[in-house]
Design a protein around this motif. Structure first.
Motif, PDB file in Angstrom:
ATOM      1  N   ALA A 223      14.638 -24.175  -8.748  1.00  0.00           N
ATOM      2  CA  ALA A 223      14.195 -22.396  -9.102  1.00  0.00           C
ATOM      3  C   ALA A 223      15.646 -22.044  -9.125  1.00  0.00           C
ATOM      4  O   ALA A 223      16.142 -21.290  -9.684  1.00  0.00           O
ATOM      5  CB  ALA A 223      13.275 -22.058  -8.186  1.00  0.00           C
ATOM      6  N   LEU A 224      16.337 -22.129  -7.746  1.00  0.00           N
ATOM      7  CA  LEU A 224      17.790 -21.692  -7.517  1.00  0.00           C
ATOM      8  C   LEU A 224      18.556 -22.038  -8.864  1.00  0.00           C
ATOM      9  O   LEU A 224      19.196 -21.079  -9.216  1.00  0.00           O
ATOM     10  CB  LEU A 224      18.147 -21.827  -6.365  1.00  0.00           C
ATOM     11  CG  LEU A 224      17.759 -21.235  -5.336  1.00  0.00           C
ATOM     12  CD1 LEU A 224      18.315 -22.027  -3.975  1.00  0.00           C
ATOM     13  CD2 LEU A 224      18.028 -19.873  -5.144  1.00  0.00           C
ATOM     14  N   LEU A 328      24.070 -15.760  -5.213  1.00  0.00           N
ATOM     15  CA  LEU A 328      24.850 -16.296  -4.056  1.00  0.00           C
ATOM     16  C   LEU A 328      24.224 -15.922  -2.992  1.00  0.00           C
ATOM     17  O   LEU A 328      24.398 -16.932  -1.834  1.00  0.00           O
ATOM     18  CB  LEU A 328      26.302 -15.658  -4.203  1.00  0.00           C
ATOM     19  CG  LEU A 328      26.930 -16.034  -5.407  1.00  0.00           C
ATOM     20  CD1 LEU A 328      28.369 -15.086  -5.625  1.00  0.00           C
ATOM     21  CD2 LEU A 328      27.463 -17.531  -5.529  1.00  0.00           C
ATOM     22  N   ALA A 329      23.624 -14.718  -2.526  1.00  0.00           N
ATOM     23  CA  ALA A 329      22.777 -14.728  -1.427  1.00  0.00           C
ATOM     24  C   ALA A 329      21.897 -15.746  -1.039  1.00  0.00           C
ATOM     25  O   ALA A 329      21.617 -15.988   0.001  1.00  0.00           O
ATOM     26  CB  ALA A 329      22.459 -13.180  -1.172  1.00  0.00           C
ATOM     27  N   LEU A 330      21.056 -16.066  -2.139  1.00  0.00           N
ATOM     28  CA  LEU A 330      20.018 -16.994  -1.951  1.00  0.00           C
ATOM     29  C   LEU A 330      20.432 -18.317  -1.421  1.00  0.00           C
ATOM     30  O   LEU A 330      19.992 -19.121  -1.045  1.00  0.00           O
ATOM     31  CB  LEU A 330      19.256 -17.109  -3.162  1.00  0.00           C
ATOM     32  CG  LEU A 330      18.216 -15.851  -3.559  1.00  0.00           C
ATOM     33  CD1 LEU A 330      17.734 -15.964  -4.957  1.00  0.00           C
ATOM     34  CD2 LEU A 330      17.352 -15.447  -2.665  1.00  0.00           C
ATOM     35  N   LEU A 331      21.667 -18.759  -2.050  1.00  0.00           N
ATOM     36  CA  LEU A 331      22.351 -20.178  -1.647  1.00  0.00           C
ATOM     37  C   LEU A 331      22.742 -19.957  -0.135  1.00  0.00           C
ATOM     38  O   LEU A 331      22.253 -21.200   0.517  1.00  0.00           O
ATOM     39  CB  LEU A 331      23.496 -20.133  -2.379  1.00  0.00           C
ATOM     40  CG  LEU A 331      23.519 -20.452  -3.945  1.00  0.00           C
ATOM     41  CD1 LEU A 331      25.130 -20.687  -4.260  1.00  0.00           C
ATOM     42  CD2 LEU A 331      22.726 -21.816  -4.156  1.00  0.00           C
ATOM     43  N   VAL A 332      23.072 -19.011   0.522  1.00  0.00           N
ATOM     44  CA  VAL A 332      23.257 -18.846   2.054  1.00  0.00           C
ATOM     45  C   VAL A 332      21.690 -18.594   2.565  1.00  0.00           C
ATOM     46  O   VAL A 332      21.641 -19.444   3.581  1.00  0.00           O
ATOM     47  CB  VAL A 332      24.143 -17.754   2.304  1.00  0.00           C
ATOM     48  CG1 VAL A 332      24.388 -17.630   3.601  1.00  0.00           C
ATOM     49  CG2 VAL A 332      25.432 -17.845   1.745  1.00  0.00           C
ATOM     50  N   LEU A 333      20.763 -17.929   1.949  1.00  0.00           N
ATOM     51  CA  LEU A 333      19.749 -17.571   2.829  1.00  0.00           C
ATOM     52  C   LEU A 333      18.537 -18.981   2.783  1.00  0.00           C
ATOM     53  O   LEU A 333      18.007 -19.133   3.770  1.00  0.00           O
ATOM     54  CB  LEU A 333      18.848 -16.513   1.923  1.00  0.00           C
ATOM     55  CG  LEU A 333      19.724 -15.262   2.332  1.00  0.00           C
ATOM     56  CD1 LEU A 333      18.907 -13.954   1.513  1.00  0.00           C
ATOM     57  CD2 LEU A 333      19.719 -14.608   3.930  1.00  0.00           C
ATOM     58  N   LEU A 344      23.793 -27.541  -0.838  1.00  0.00           N
ATOM     59  CA  LEU A 344      22.686 -26.553  -1.678  1.00  0.00           C
ATOM     60  C   LEU A 344      23.470 -26.015  -2.895  1.00  0.00           C
ATOM     61  O   LEU A 344      23.309 -26.217  -4.280  1.00  0.00           O
ATOM     62  CB  LEU A 344      21.987 -25.791  -0.856  1.00  0.00           C
ATOM     63  CG  LEU A 344      20.787 -24.806  -1.641  1.00  0.00           C
ATOM     64  CD1 LEU A 344      20.145 -25.619  -2.518  1.00  0.00           C
ATOM     65  CD2 LEU A 344      20.402 -24.187  -0.910  1.00  0.00           C
ATOM     66  N   SER A 345      24.782 -25.403  -2.495  1.00  0.00           N
ATOM     67  CA  SER A 345      25.718 -24.644  -3.461  1.00  0.00           C
ATOM     68  C   SER A 345      25.962 -25.515  -4.455  1.00  0.00           C
ATOM     69  O   SER A 345      26.243 -25.209  -5.738  1.00  0.00           O
ATOM     70  CB  SER A 345      26.743 -24.152  -2.512  1.00  0.00           C
ATOM     71  OG  SER A 345      27.735 -23.502  -3.300  1.00  0.00           O
ATOM     72  N   ALA A 390      11.858 -18.386 -12.924  1.00  0.00           N
ATOM     73  CA  ALA A 390      12.471 -19.082 -11.888  1.00  0.00           C
ATOM     74  C   ALA A 390      12.650 -17.974 -10.607  1.00  0.00           C
ATOM     75  O   ALA A 390      12.675 -18.467  -9.334  1.00  0.00           O
ATOM     76  CB  ALA A 390      13.776 -19.275 -12.248  1.00  0.00           C
ATOM     77  N   ALA A 391      12.684 -16.665 -10.811  1.00  0.00           N
ATOM     78  CA  ALA A 391      12.767 -15.801  -9.541  1.00  0.00           C
ATOM     79  C   ALA A 391      11.603 -15.779  -8.581  1.00  0.00           C
ATOM     80  O   ALA A 391      11.517 -15.433  -7.496  1.00  0.00           O
ATOM     81  CB  ALA A 391      12.973 -14.460 -10.125  1.00  0.00           C
ATOM     82  N   LEU A 392      10.438 -16.170  -9.223  1.00  0.00           N
ATOM     83  CA  LEU A 392       9.148 -16.130  -8.616  1.00  0.00           C
ATOM     84  C   LEU A 392       8.913 -17.196  -7.416  1.00  0.00           C
ATOM     85  O   LEU A 392       8.458 -17.251  -6.603  1.00  0.00           O
ATOM     86  CB  LEU A 392       8.051 -16.175  -9.853  1.00  0.00           C
ATOM     87  CG  LEU A 392       7.846 -15.215 -10.656  1.00  0.00           C
ATOM     88  CD1 LEU A 392       6.768 -15.511 -11.452  1.00  0.00           C
ATOM     89  CD2 LEU A 392       7.502 -13.841 -10.048  1.00  0.00           C
ATOM     90  N   THR A 393       9.781 -18.474  -7.701  1.00  0.00           N
ATOM     91  CA  THR A 393       9.892 -19.484  -6.683  1.00  0.00           C
ATOM     92  C   THR A 393      11.160 -19.330  -5.983  1.00  0.00           C
ATOM     93  O   THR A 393      11.307 -19.608  -4.612  1.00  0.00           O
ATOM     94  CB  THR A 393       9.895 -20.803  -7.458  1.00  0.00           C
ATOM     95  OG1 THR A 393       8.809 -20.955  -8.240  1.00  0.00           O
ATOM     96  CG2 THR A 393      10.091 -21.662  -6.296  1.00  0.00           C
ATOM     97  N   ALA A 394      12.259 -18.948  -6.478  1.00  0.00           N
ATOM     98  CA  ALA A 394      13.591 -18.832  -5.741  1.00  0.00           C
ATOM     99  C   ALA A 394      13.481 -17.748  -4.730  1.00  0.00           C
ATOM    100  O   ALA A 394      14.287 -17.747  -3.643  1.00  0.00           O
ATOM    101  CB  ALA A 394      14.622 -18.653  -6.822  1.00  0.00           C
ATOM    102  N   GLY A 395      12.768 -16.743  -5.033  1.00  0.00           N
ATOM    103  CA  GLY A 395      12.617 -15.529  -4.237  1.00  0.00           C
ATOM    104  C   GLY A 395      11.836 -15.652  -3.024  1.00  0.00           C
ATOM    105  O   GLY A 395      11.721 -14.854  -2.132  1.00  0.00           O
TER     106      GLY A 395
END
Length: 400
Positions: A223-224, A328-333, A344-345, A390-395
């Motif tokens: 998703a990311l 980029l924030a989601l990669l860290v979180l 992951l990045s 995709a945002a619905l899963t990545a978030g």
């Protein structure tokens, strides 16, 4: 629901392996590195008509020049993660800046192959920075992830805005397109020089940090990748072709360049806001959908009322800044450790940027094939819809 303050507080950074704290000098170095992670690409876009005329390029080939760096992001991201593990992230980031400097010199040499070779070198250097900066943030500033990610993302978008603003005036003011591209490549040399003190803080992440199979099986990873891929596809397509679209509508080269600069400049505010807000939310799905809605307004506006291009450039700028900042924030979180942040990045950026690399080329082909901008802009609208899904899963609040 708000996150615990332990995730977002402004506490001092932790001490590095050498005993030296990751303080202001490290932060300044990271910001200067990030300043160069889009500038060399954004600086070319306002000059594409001049480059096409000088080198005799078609639309698809011109789109390839902007696609190549993004393609490097996708193909070389795993290698960038391995490089950081082998020689340390500090040394790898120095290599990244030197790659941008050398690439900027090579692409201004005569001939299309010099342009292509230099562009690939620039793309390789930027790829290393893309992959390893989140790992540095996770490692050196674990209690300030949101604020430091916001700063680096703002520097990234600010560097792109500045490059887009100055290249056309420089080129048409006597420097030529080659001289203008050299100017936007020069700050990478400054960043490399100021990064040298960080070589004393050599961080090498364990090569076998986690189960890669589990990473690839996680729906969050994919998703990311889809979210970043569609964000990148839309952003780089607009970065490459917005000035050409506007010039087709009768806008001058200088005004088209300023519109692109506005597109990049306005992203700075949302690039700062999105990571800071994301770290304070347990669930980022609503934020992701808001980004997608703003992108849709920009694209539909250009399609329906192109004369209001400054308004649509404003909306697109707000969307692209928030989109890359949130990605980029989601990669860290979503990562549990600095090592998993690196892996992951590398994985997400590899898949995401491979998808994103198709944007400029796709738009170039559709524009040449249809003779207009309805099909290209319609294709970007489809990409935004995929991004929203995709945002619905990545978030969701899950880590891998």
């Amino acid at each position: 629901m708000a996150r615990s303050q332990s995730h977002v507080g402004d506490h001092p950074a932790r001490t590095g392996p050498t005993g030296r704290p990751a303080g202001p000098l490290t932060l300044l170095g990271i910001v200067l590195l990030a300043l160069n992670l889009r500038a060399a690409i954004a600086g070319l876009a306002p000059l594409l008509p001049d480059v096409r005329l000088d080198l005799g390029l078609g639309g698809a080939t011109a789109g390839l020049l902007t696609t190549l760096p993004v393609l490097c992001f996708g193909l070389l991201s795993p290698a960038a993660a391995l490089l950081g593990g082998r020689i340390g992230v500090e040394r790898a980031l120095l290599v990244a800046m030197l790659g941008i400097v050398v690439g900027s010199l090579v692409r201004t040499a005569p001939g299309i192959w010099s342009m292509i070779t230099g562009t690939v070198l620039i793309g390789a250097g930027i790829t290393v920075g893309n992959v390893l900066v989140p790992s540095v943030v996770k490692q050196d500033f674990p209690q300030r992830q949101g604020s430091v990610t916001a700063l680096t993302t703002a520097a990234l978008t600010g560097g792109a805005a500045l490059a887009a603003a100055v290249t056309a005036p420089l080129a048409h003011g006597g420097w030529g397109w080659r001289g203008a591209l050299l100017v936007v490549g020069a700050p990478a040399a400054v960043a490399a020089a100021l990064w040298l003190p960080q070589l004393r803080r050599r961080h090498v992440a364990p090569t076998l940090a986690r189960n890669v199979t589990a990473l690839l099986r996680s729906p969050v990873t994919w998703a990311l990748a889809a979210f970043m891929g569609m964000q990148s596809l839309t952003y780089y397509a607009m970065l490459a072709w917005l000035p050409t679209l506007l010039r087709d509508e009768g806008v001058s080269a200088a005004d088209a360049g300023w519109a692109l600069a506005l597109f990049n400049l306005l992203g700075i505010a949302t690039a700062v806001l999105a990571p800071a807000l994301a770290t304070r939310l347990r669930d980022q799905r609503g934020l992701g959908l808001l980004v997608c809605a703003t992108w849709a307004v920009c694209l539909l506006g250009l399609l329906g009322v192109p004369s209001l291009y400054l308004l649509w450039a404003t909306m697109g700028g707000l969307a692209q800044g928030a989109g890359i900042g949130l990605a980029l924030a989601l990669l860290v979180l979503r990562a549990r450790t600095p090592e998993s942040a690196r892996d992951l990045s590398g994985t997400v950026q590899s898949v995401g940027y491979l998808l994103g690399a198709t944007g400029p080329l796709l738009v170039g082909l559709l524009r040449d094939g249809s003779g207009g901008w309805v099909l290209p802009l319609g294709a970007l609208c489809v990409a935004v819809v995929v991004m929203a899904v995709a945002a619905l899963t990545a978030g969701r609040d899950r880590q891998v």
